[in-house]
Scaffold this motif. Structure first.
Motif, PDB file in Angstrom:
ATOM      1  N   SER A  77       0.654  -1.225  -0.066  1.00  0.00           N
ATOM      2  CA  SER A  77       0.034  -0.002  -0.238  1.00  0.00           C
ATOM      3  C   SER A  77       0.900   1.410   0.097  1.00  0.00           C
ATOM      4  O   SER A  77       1.863   1.498   0.895  1.00  0.00           O
ATOM      5  CB  SER A  77      -0.987  -0.071   1.235  1.00  0.00           C
ATOM      6  OG  SER A  77      -1.137   1.312   1.389  1.00  0.00           O
ATOM      7  N   GLY A  93      -6.858   6.924  -4.907  1.00  0.00           N
ATOM      8  CA  GLY A  93      -7.040   5.722  -5.752  1.00  0.00           C
ATOM      9  C   GLY A  93      -8.165   6.092  -6.793  1.00  0.00           C
ATOM     10  O   GLY A  93      -9.403   6.545  -6.569  1.00  0.00           O
ATOM     11  N   TYR A 140      -2.795   4.930  -8.467  1.00  0.00           N
ATOM     12  CA  TYR A 140      -2.812   4.624  -6.743  1.00  0.00           C
ATOM     13  C   TYR A 140      -1.634   5.334  -6.560  1.00  0.00           C
ATOM     14  O   TYR A 140      -0.223   5.194  -6.932  1.00  0.00           O
ATOM     15  CB  TYR A 140      -2.413   3.045  -6.725  1.00  0.00           C
ATOM     16  CG  TYR A 140      -3.404   2.214  -7.274  1.00  0.00           C
ATOM     17  CD1 TYR A 140      -4.535   2.238  -7.063  1.00  0.00           C
ATOM     18  CD2 TYR A 140      -2.569   1.430  -8.413  1.00  0.00           C
ATOM     19  CE1 TYR A 140      -5.352   1.015  -7.628  1.00  0.00           C
ATOM     20  CE2 TYR A 140      -3.669   0.487  -9.014  1.00  0.00           C
ATOM     21  CZ  TYR A 140      -4.808   0.267  -8.613  1.00  0.00           C
ATOM     22  OH  TYR A 140      -5.506  -0.625  -9.325  1.00  0.00           O
ATOM     23  N   PHE A 141      -1.951   6.571  -5.548  1.00  0.00           N
ATOM     24  CA  PHE A 141      -0.689   7.324  -5.074  1.00  0.00           C
ATOM     25  C   PHE A 141      -0.938   7.886  -3.816  1.00  0.00           C
ATOM     26  O   PHE A 141      -2.025   7.993  -3.213  1.00  0.00           O
ATOM     27  CB  PHE A 141      -0.177   8.305  -5.998  1.00  0.00           C
ATOM     28  CG  PHE A 141      -1.122   9.515  -6.108  1.00  0.00           C
ATOM     29  CD1 PHE A 141      -2.185   9.677  -6.771  1.00  0.00           C
ATOM     30  CD2 PHE A 141      -0.883  10.763  -5.253  1.00  0.00           C
ATOM     31  CE1 PHE A 141      -3.177  10.782  -7.209  1.00  0.00           C
ATOM     32  CE2 PHE A 141      -1.712  11.761  -5.267  1.00  0.00           C
ATOM     33  CZ  PHE A 141      -3.030  11.744  -6.088  1.00  0.00           C
ATOM     34  N   ALA A 168      -2.161  -4.993  -1.172  1.00  0.00           N
ATOM     35  CA  ALA A 168      -3.191  -4.613   0.062  1.00  0.00           C
ATOM     36  C   ALA A 168      -3.670  -3.153   0.045  1.00  0.00           C
ATOM     37  O   ALA A 168      -3.554  -2.561   1.094  1.00  0.00           O
ATOM     38  CB  ALA A 168      -2.382  -4.977   1.278  1.00  0.00           C
TER      39      ALA A 168
HETATM   40  C1  BTN Z   1     -11.862   4.725   0.075  1.00  0.00           C
HETATM   41  O1  BTN Z   1     -12.921   5.161  -0.743  1.00  0.00           O
HETATM   42  O2  BTN Z   1     -12.336   4.232   0.999  1.00  0.00           O
HETATM   43  C2  BTN Z   1     -10.286   5.451   0.033  1.00  0.00           C
HETATM   44  C3  BTN Z   1      -9.677   4.517  -1.047  1.00  0.00           C
HETATM   45  C4  BTN Z   1      -8.380   5.087  -0.957  1.00  0.00           C
HETATM   46  C5  BTN Z   1      -7.314   4.131  -1.918  1.00  0.00           C
HETATM   47  C6  BTN Z   1      -5.881   4.829  -2.011  1.00  0.00           C
HETATM   48  S1  BTN Z   1      -5.123   3.653  -3.264  1.00  0.00           S
HETATM   49  C7  BTN Z   1      -3.486   4.852  -2.890  1.00  0.00           C
HETATM   50  C8  BTN Z   1      -3.560   4.677  -1.448  1.00  0.00           C
HETATM   51  N1  BTN Z   1      -2.756   3.628  -0.698  1.00  0.00           N
HETATM   52  C9  BTN Z   1      -3.936   2.885  -0.073  1.00  0.00           C
HETATM   53  O3  BTN Z   1      -3.623   1.745   0.486  1.00  0.00           O
HETATM   54  N2  BTN Z   1      -5.163   3.436  -0.120  1.00  0.00           N
HETATM   55  C10 BTN Z   1      -4.959   4.592  -0.876  1.00  0.00           C
END
Ligand code: BTN
Length: 248
Positions: free
Chosen positions: A13, A131, A56-57, A38
């Motif tokens: 992540s 994301g 993804y950042f 993950a």
């Molecule tokens: C949501 O709507 O529940 C929030 C989602 C957030 C996803 C992003 S992807 C990049 C960053 N790394 C993660 O593990 N989660 C965020």
């Protein structure tokens, strides 16, 4: 604001990495990954990230120059940057569902997770994880357990979006708004921007915040990104929570 991008083909992540490494990383480090094994969502949910072709950042802001009461504005500036990027890259009907989900009509296209680390009462690090479903196909969107869409799915284009270009676009808009938002004279305009990007004004919503559930009518947003609800106890401001629309 100078961003320093760290790229991974695959990582568990990007937000977990940024939070674990924040002391060694630069201020405004951007951790970006081709895929995540993950991916974390809000409220302990999973963010499906095993597909490449999406964005993804995580952006790290060390000791942000804000009070804790203003902090919720920062991820919402990111939601605004994503919303504006979508509109400028051909995706119509994007809107922000407070606090910081971006939808296209009734399907989610972007999720934002904001996490922090404190030293004593001071914010040492803020990590904004973003994301965006960019090039996800209808087939992979169908595997997500809530209605979802992607940029490619919305524009029905044959040419996939360039992920790096998109990242730069978003970060440039974010940098400009963040600098403006930090100036008291310019801050007020952001409540207007959030209002314009929201479809919730005048709607009755249920806000779930920790153990409480509050029903109210959405009146407005504050300059710090709080939602203002008209409740049976009068107007109340909230900086965090999950919203659901009430069918009344
Ligand atoms: C949501 O709507 O529940 C929030 C989602 C957030 C996803 C992003 S992807 C990049 C960053 N790394 C993660 O593990 N989660 C965020």
């Amino acid at each position: 604001m100078k961003f320093k991008t760290h790229r991974f083909q695959s990582i568990d992540s990007t937000s977990k990495y940024a939070l674990e490494q924040y002391e060694a990383l630069e201020n405004f480090a951007v951790i970006c990954a081709g895929k995540q094994t993950a991916g974390k969502g809000r409220k302990g949910r999973v963010w499906v990230s095993t597909d490449t072709g999406n964005l993804y950042f995580s952006l790290l802001i060390k000791t942000p120059p804000v009070q804790t009461t203003e902090m919720s504005g920062i991820p919402q500036l990111m939601a605004l940057a994503v919303h504006q990027t979508l509109l400028q890259t051909g995706v119509k009907n994007s809107w922000i569902k407070w606090p910081n989900d971006v939808f296209v009509d009734d399907r989610k296209i972007c999720g934002i997770l904001c996490e922090s680390r404190f030293t004593g009462s001071k914010i040492a690090a803020l990590v904004i994880g973003v994301g965006i479903n960019v090039n996800a196909s209808q087939k992979s969107l169908a595997l997500i357990d809530t209605p979802a869409t992607s940029m490619l799915n919305e524009t029905l284009s044959d040419t996939p979006y360039d992920i790096d270009e998109l990242l730069h676009f978003i970060l440039n808009i974010f940098a400009e708004s963040f600098e403006q938002w930090l100036q008291p004279a310019k801050k007020a305009s952001f409540a207007r921007e959030w209002r314009a990007a929201s479809r919730l004004i005048g709607k009755v919503v249920k806000l779930i915040d920790a153990d409480t559930e509050i029903i109210g009518t959405v009146r407005d947003f504050s300059v710090n990104g709080e939602i203002i609800l008209q409740t049976d106890k009068g107007p109340q401001k909230f900086c965090y929570g999950d919203l659901s629309l009430q069918m009344i």
